[in-house]
Design a protein around this motif. Structure first.
Motif, PDB file in Angstrom:
ATOM      1  N   THR A 286       0.852  -1.183   0.000  1.00 45.32           N
ATOM      2  CA  THR A 286       0.000   0.000   0.000  1.00 45.32           C
ATOM      3  C   THR A 286       0.892   1.239   0.000  1.00 45.32           C
ATOM      4  O   THR A 286       1.876   1.301   0.746  1.00 45.32           O
ATOM      5  N   ASP A 288       1.315   5.735  -0.393  1.00 50.03           N
ATOM      6  CA  ASP A 288       0.650   6.997  -0.039  1.00 50.03           C
ATOM      7  C   ASP A 288       0.200   7.749  -1.282  1.00 50.03           C
ATOM      8  O   ASP A 288       0.444   7.318  -2.423  1.00 50.03           O
ATOM      9  N   GLU A 289      -0.442   8.886  -1.072  1.00 56.79           N
ATOM     10  CA  GLU A 289      -1.004   9.643  -2.186  1.00 56.79           C
ATOM     11  C   GLU A 289       0.076  10.180  -3.116  1.00 56.79           C
ATOM     12  O   GLU A 289      -0.110  10.259  -4.330  1.00 56.79           O
ATOM     13  N   CYS A 291       2.958   8.778  -3.833  1.00 55.20           N
ATOM     14  CA  CYS A 291       3.402   7.666  -4.680  1.00 55.20           C
ATOM     15  C   CYS A 291       2.338   7.326  -5.717  1.00 55.20           C
ATOM     16  O   CYS A 291       2.661   7.012  -6.864  1.00 55.20           O
ATOM     17  N   THR A 292       1.066   7.404  -5.311  1.00 56.52           N
ATOM     18  CA  THR A 292      -0.030   7.134  -6.250  1.00 56.52           C
ATOM     19  C   THR A 292       0.033   8.075  -7.444  1.00 56.52           C
ATOM     20  O   THR A 292      -0.113   7.663  -8.606  1.00 56.52           O
ATOM     21  N   THR A 307       3.330   2.567   2.829  1.00 61.48           N
ATOM     22  CA  THR A 307       2.663   2.779   4.119  1.00 61.48           C
ATOM     23  C   THR A 307       2.267   1.468   4.786  1.00 61.48           C
ATOM     24  O   THR A 307       2.043   1.441   6.003  1.00 61.48           O
ATOM     25  N   GLU A 308       2.171   0.382   4.003  1.00 55.47           N
ATOM     26  CA  GLU A 308       1.760  -0.897   4.584  1.00 55.47           C
ATOM     27  C   GLU A 308       2.241  -2.036   3.693  1.00 55.47           C
ATOM     28  O   GLU A 308       2.283  -1.897   2.465  1.00 55.47           O
ATOM     29  N   HIS A 322      -1.594  -1.145  -4.020  1.00 54.57           N
ATOM     30  CA  HIS A 322      -2.842  -0.467  -3.697  1.00 54.57           C
ATOM     31  C   HIS A 322      -2.583   0.964  -3.251  1.00 54.57           C
ATOM     32  O   HIS A 322      -1.540   1.266  -2.669  1.00 54.57           O
ATOM     33  N   GLY A 323      -3.554   1.830  -3.512  1.00 57.96           N
ATOM     34  CA  GLY A 323      -3.483   3.201  -3.059  1.00 57.96           C
ATOM     35  C   GLY A 323      -3.979   3.343  -1.634  1.00 57.96           C
ATOM     36  O   GLY A 323      -4.441   2.384  -1.002  1.00 57.96           O
ATOM     37  N   ALA A 324      -3.939   4.559  -1.121  1.00 57.22           N
ATOM     38  CA  ALA A 324      -4.307   4.826   0.273  1.00 57.22           C
ATOM     39  C   ALA A 324      -5.761   4.491   0.573  1.00 57.22           C
ATOM     40  O   ALA A 324      -6.116   4.169   1.711  1.00 57.22           O
ATOM     41  N   LYS A 325      -6.619   4.517  -0.432  1.00 58.27           N
ATOM     42  CA  LYS A 325      -8.039   4.216  -0.245  1.00 58.27           C
ATOM     43  C   LYS A 325      -8.370   2.762  -0.560  1.00 58.27           C
ATOM     44  O   LYS A 325      -9.540   2.390  -0.618  1.00 58.27           O
TER      45      LYS A 325
END
Length: 373
Positions: A286, A288-289, A291-292, A307-308, A322-325
């Motif tokens: 996962t 962060d924004e 990186c997205t 982040t994860e 995956h993105g933050a959402k």
């Protein structure tokens, strides 16, 4: 040639035809007359210069009937494996006899998910398909359900057909279904309209489908077919869905222009096409924004943006991104183990050496080894 119309399927240089259990089997027995009409169509298509590969379900249903197993052999994994072992013999015999009536040679080829997920085994499968076609045989491919487990199986032959098309470098895939194609809503609802052409499997297109199989025999559904279309389109392969319930279903659908055609959306390199078609990530990263946003502009995944980390993977394994959402951004081959990724989570490059004990690599997932969703 690039297939851009439904009628163009029969003119493709190489075509994969997928046949589901519900079409092939009725009350535990093969629909002989229907299969004979399909074999005649395959022979005619082949005589016109198109090389045909068949992806056929039906082994579990046939085997379950012979063994007297409940729930069509799908009551348990052990039942499915046993039914497949018996039914595969019968399924191979059926195709051999039906194609043999037209002086065609059927070649049985059983594969598992791992055979097409592992790069080396994928290339071996590709070479086998190529040699069979060169030798004049028609490969009849099915998932090897006698050894596959729930964790390492395709689960439906729609996606298998798309992956086989990639491995065989086919130009088109034809999925025979129990409906005319993709409808803008459940086809049983009043006012449902057939979608004749799809240019890209978007979230809006996926929303039209359900994951249900109306027959109770198959393991797929319209959602599985859309997933297959996404695999195919990214590899530059056209995919069509037609109604296979009628006698001579291909002629009937193509003559009437009745079906749904998913147009090719790209022509990725062979390696990236294989990568985009892989179905079993070993973990999830996962980001962060920031990186997205960078990924949308063609960047690699860097540790600073992590982040994860989920899963237990090794360097070189496939991971989902995956993105933050929670949105899926893509997938790629990771440059670190899961533990190493956790150790450098959120760290800049100049901070990573102390954690790793060696100079860090250029990226966690390099853009050259990544495909975007």
């Amino acid at each position: 040639m690039t297939v851009t119309t439904l009628s163009g399927l029969a003119k493709a240089k190489r075509l994969v035809i997928k046949v589901g259990s519900a079409l092939l089997i009725s009350e535990g027995k093969a629909r002989g007359e229907w299969l004979a009409s399909l074999a005649q169509e395959i022979a005619r298509i082949g005589a016109s210069g198109t090389q045909v590969i068949v992806v056929s379900s039906g082994a579990i249903a046939l085997g379950a009937a012979k063994l007297g197993l409940p729930k069509g052999g799908r009551g348990s994994l052990a039942d499915a494996q046993a039914a497949a072992s018996v039914g595969q013999v019968e399924l191979a015999r059926l195709w051999s006899e039906m194609l043999g009536q037209h002086d065609l040679i059927a070649a049985q080829m059983l594969v598992t998910l791992d055979d097409l997920e592992d790069r080396r085994r994928y290339l071996n499968a590709s070479a086998t398909l190529e040699r069979l076609i060169e030798a004049g045989a028609i490969p009849v491919v099915n998932e090897n359900d006698s050894v596959a487990t729930e964790e390492i199986r395709f689960g439906d032959n729609d996606r298998l057909a798309a992956r086989v098309a990639q491995a065989a470098q086919a130009e088109a895939v034809l999925l025979l279904s129990d409906v005319d194609g993709l409808f803008d809503r459940d086809p049983r609802e009043d006012g449902a309209e057939l979608v004749e052409t799809v240019e890209g499997v978007t979230p809006e297109v996926i929303a039209m489908a359900t994951g249900e199989s109306t027959s109770g025999l198959g393991s797929g559904g319209m959602l599985a077919k859309l997933q297959a279309a996404r695999i195919a389109e990214r590899a530059g392969i056209a995919l069509a869905i037609i109604n296979g319930t009628h006698s001579s279903p291909i002629d009937r659908a193509l003559d009437a222009g009745r079906g749904t055609l998913f147009l090719p959306q790209g022509d990725e390199s062979a390696r990236k096409a294989w990568l985009s078609g892989r179905l079993a990530p070993a973990g999830v990263l996962t980001v962060d924004e920031g990186c997205t946003t960078a990924l949308a502009n063609g960047a690699s995944v860097l540790a600073a943006g992590l982040t994860e980390v989920e899963g237990d993977f090794r360097r070189g394994d496939l991971v989902a991104i995956h993105g933050a959402k929670g949105e899926r951004l893509g997938q790629g081959l990771v440059e670190y183990t899961a533990d190493e990724c956790r150790a450098i989570l959120g760290l800049r490059e100049d901070q990573q050496s102390d954690k790793l004990g060696y100079a860090p690599r250029a990226a966690v997932v390099h853009r050259d080894h990544m495909v975007r969703a």
